[in-house]
Design a protein around this motif. Structure first.
Motif, PDB file in Angstrom:
ATOM      1  N   ALA A   1      -4.944   1.006   6.635  1.00 41.13           N
ATOM      2  CA  ALA A   1      -3.868   1.822   6.857  1.00 41.13           C
ATOM      3  C   ALA A   1      -3.916   2.327   8.404  1.00 41.13           C
ATOM      4  CB  ALA A   1      -3.638   3.162   5.996  1.00 41.13           C
TER       5      ALA A   1
ATOM      6  N   ALA B   1       2.276   2.236  -3.050  1.00 40.46           N
ATOM      7  CA  ALA B   1       1.128   2.467  -4.240  1.00 40.46           C
ATOM      8  C   ALA B   1       0.287   3.937  -3.791  1.00 40.46           C
ATOM      9  CB  ALA B   1      -0.272   1.606  -4.055  1.00 40.46           C
ATOM     10  N   VAL B   2       0.695   4.319  -2.592  1.00 39.26           N
ATOM     11  CA  VAL B   2       0.033   5.793  -2.219  1.00 39.26           C
ATOM     12  C   VAL B   2       1.357   6.640  -2.237  1.00 39.26           C
ATOM     13  CG1 VAL B   2      -0.860   6.901  -0.425  1.00 39.26           C
ATOM     14  CG2 VAL B   2      -1.657   4.770  -0.858  1.00 39.26           C
ATOM     15  N   MET B   3       2.370   6.252  -1.784  1.00 34.16           N
ATOM     16  CA  MET B   3       3.700   7.167  -1.722  1.00 34.16           C
ATOM     17  C   MET B   3       4.408   6.965  -2.692  1.00 34.16           C
ATOM     18  SD  MET B   3       4.492   6.905   2.103  1.00 34.16           S
ATOM     19  CE  MET B   3       5.090   8.698   2.337  1.00 34.16           C
TER      20      MET B   3
ATOM     21  N   GLU C   1      -2.896  -0.612  10.280  1.00 38.00           N
ATOM     22  CA  GLU C   1      -1.374  -0.824  10.480  1.00 38.00           C
ATOM     23  C   GLU C   1      -0.819  -0.160  11.344  1.00 38.00           C
ATOM     24  OE1 GLU C   1       0.713  -3.835   9.552  1.00 38.00           O
ATOM     25  OE2 GLU C   1      -1.165  -3.611   8.609  1.00 38.00           O
TER      26      GLU C   1
ATOM     27  N   LEU D   1       0.614  -1.012  -0.064  1.00 40.30           N
ATOM     28  CA  LEU D   1       0.012   0.118   0.192  1.00 40.30           C
ATOM     29  C   LEU D   1       0.965   1.157  -0.220  1.00 40.30           C
ATOM     30  CD1 LEU D   1      -2.689   1.251   0.117  1.00 40.30           C
ATOM     31  CD2 LEU D   1      -2.848   1.094   2.586  1.00 40.30           C
ATOM     32  N   GLN D   2       2.014   1.086   0.786  1.00 40.13           N
ATOM     33  CA  GLN D   2       2.789   2.358   0.883  1.00 40.13           C
ATOM     34  C   GLN D   2       3.463   2.563  -0.277  1.00 40.13           C
ATOM     35  OE1 GLN D   2       6.109   1.894   3.431  1.00 40.13           O
ATOM     36  NE2 GLN D   2       4.920   2.873   5.336  1.00 40.13           N
TER      37      GLN D   2
ATOM     38  N   GLN E   1       8.862   1.770   2.196  1.00 37.57           N
ATOM     39  CA  GLN E   1       9.814   2.278   3.205  1.00 37.57           C
ATOM     40  C   GLN E   1      10.195   0.914   4.014  1.00 37.57           C
ATOM     41  OE1 GLN E   1      10.711   5.112   3.324  1.00 37.57           O
ATOM     42  NE2 GLN E   1       9.093   6.034   1.980  1.00 37.57           N
ATOM     43  N   HIS E   2       9.682  -0.431   3.430  1.00 40.73           N
ATOM     44  CA  HIS E   2      10.226  -1.474   4.449  1.00 40.73           C
ATOM     45  C   HIS E   2      10.100  -2.686   3.265  1.00 40.73           C
ATOM     46  CE1 HIS E   2       5.817  -1.507   5.196  1.00 40.73           C
ATOM     47  NE2 HIS E   2       5.984  -2.690   4.682  1.00 40.73           N
TER      48      HIS E   2
ATOM     49  N   VAL F   1      -9.596   0.932   2.819  1.00 42.59           N
ATOM     50  CA  VAL F   1      -8.282   0.899   2.551  1.00 42.59           C
ATOM     51  C   VAL F   1      -7.502   1.834   3.528  1.00 42.59           C
ATOM     52  CG1 VAL F   1      -6.315   1.634   0.941  1.00 42.59           C
ATOM     53  CG2 VAL F   1      -8.207   0.487   0.055  1.00 42.59           C
ATOM     54  N   THR F   2      -8.094   3.001   3.732  1.00 46.13           N
ATOM     55  CA  THR F   2      -7.770   3.754   4.823  1.00 46.13           C
ATOM     56  C   THR F   2      -7.791   3.426   6.096  1.00 46.13           C
ATOM     57  OG1 THR F   2      -8.520   5.613   3.412  1.00 46.13           O
ATOM     58  CG2 THR F   2      -7.861   6.446   5.533  1.00 46.13           C
TER      59      THR F   2
END
Lengths: 216, 216
Positions: B106, B63-65, B109, B60-61, B69-70, B102-103
């Motif tokens: 997030a 896809a959005v950013m 998480e 997801l990260q 980051q990992h 989806v939010t």
DNA sequence: CGGCGAGTTGATCATAGTCAAGATCTGTGG
DNA sequence: CCACAGATCTTGACTATGATCAACTCGCCG
């Protein structure tokens, strides 16, 4: 975004803004001031899970999930922009762009937490403190509340210690070390950065510029 | 959700699924199998920032950013459902409900990470291990891959150690302690829970049932 | 049978925690 | 403007938790 604005709010230092385990009908963006996000264990141990700077969202968790999983308290006087929780849901229907941005913010928050987890889990005290100062200064630069060499630090050393999973005493001694190394000095609510390069080096940061944030 | 499905993917144990610093054109939901999320420092130190179970999102990260980051690596054979990154953006326009979910994911998480941060920052080794076992067993129960008294543990003790910010050796000794206390036993890829109540107690958990998840 | 990855255990070391005392800073009221 | 009280910061001495090092065992797969 103006459409959804429900008002403004000014709070003093030490005011709780949202509480763990509660669900507020509001969420906020920070116009001015700083706060800490934290969780508390029954026996009083506290973990600061993040620092809130201007531009950040507060209360998204409560708006999306049933309730907040952490508390937020102001560490300086703050000026907040207030939204209604119900409007967020409406926004997802009417403004897909903005909704995407909100998800972006959630993903960014996740990113910060992951970084913090690495810091607390795998770095030494010196690395941790250096990393935290570097990050705070970097973010403060981004939002224009710092110069290249200094910034206001409304937090206490206890806040920092609780963020880093260290004791207050050890945090203090580690700050002294950084001062002795001529890298950074934190005295009386003022942080001075003598050598940001070196600070990043000590923290073990390789780096890249920060991502562009959407405007909210 | 079917509309956006781009395919399925089967991967073996130890296969990297997404890598830190890259941006994949895909994102995934886990149909079957388990994985770990982690970050690595240049000198090899590793921090596991989360465990991925069936129903979880991966990527997801990215896809959005701009980028992940990992990293995420499978620890058992996995069966994934694949989506295209571009479709996620389209979905925000067409399906506000799903976008909200989806939010929600997030935010969840973020919640897990906050919890983990408290564990790593403020709990003793015994509390950490107890907390991790309790959480893993709890989540496995939720998704129906565990019984009240046992579950498969595809992870190694090194994975657990890296999640808890402990050394492998110390983690192992702490697991022995829990075994001696007749609370839980982890032998050869199998975790047995003798006393979940007591486990929660050692971990310092007071509370409530987990939130309802949206179906994706 | 042999080799390798994973797990186990003991001995020793070091980082960070705890306790304690004092210094400094801040806000408040006289 | 000063005195005081409480919060915050500083430093030293001692302790303890968890890290590191090292050796050994076990299970699995060729």
């Amino acid at each position: 975004m103006e459409t959804f604005k429900a008002g403004e709010l000014r709070v003093d230092r030490d005011t709780p803004i949202v509480l763990e385990g509660t669900s507020s009908p509001h969420l906020y963006t920070v116009l001015e001031g700083t706060a800490i996000r934290f969780k508390t264990l029954e026996d009083g141990r506290r973990q600061v899970i993040g620092f809130v700077l201007p531009g950040d969202f507060i209360g998204l968790q409560a708006a999306v999930m049933a309730e907040m999983q952490h508390s937020v308290t102001a560490v300086s006087a703050m000026h907040l922009c207030v939204f209604n929780r119900a409007d967020l849901y409406r926004m997802f229907g009417e403004q897909p762009e903005r909704s995407f941005d909100v998800t972006w913010l959630a993903a960014r928050e996740e990113h910060f937490l992951g970084d913090q987890l690495v810091t607390v889990g795998r770095r030494s005290a010196l690395e941790r403190v250096a990393h935290a100062l570097h990050m705070l200064h970097g973010r403060a630069l981004d939002v224009g509340i710092a110069t290249k060499t200094s910034m206001d630090m409304p937090f206490t050393q206890e806040d920092l210690a609780d963020a880093l999973g260290l004791s207050l005493v050890h945090t203090n001694k580690t700050l002294s070390r950084l001062r002795a190394l001529q890298v950074a000095s934190w005295k009386t609510k003022k942080l001075e950065i003598f050598d940001r390069e070196r600070l990043a080096d000590i923290a073990g940061i390789e780096n890249a510029p920060p991502p562009i944030r959407p405007l909210i």
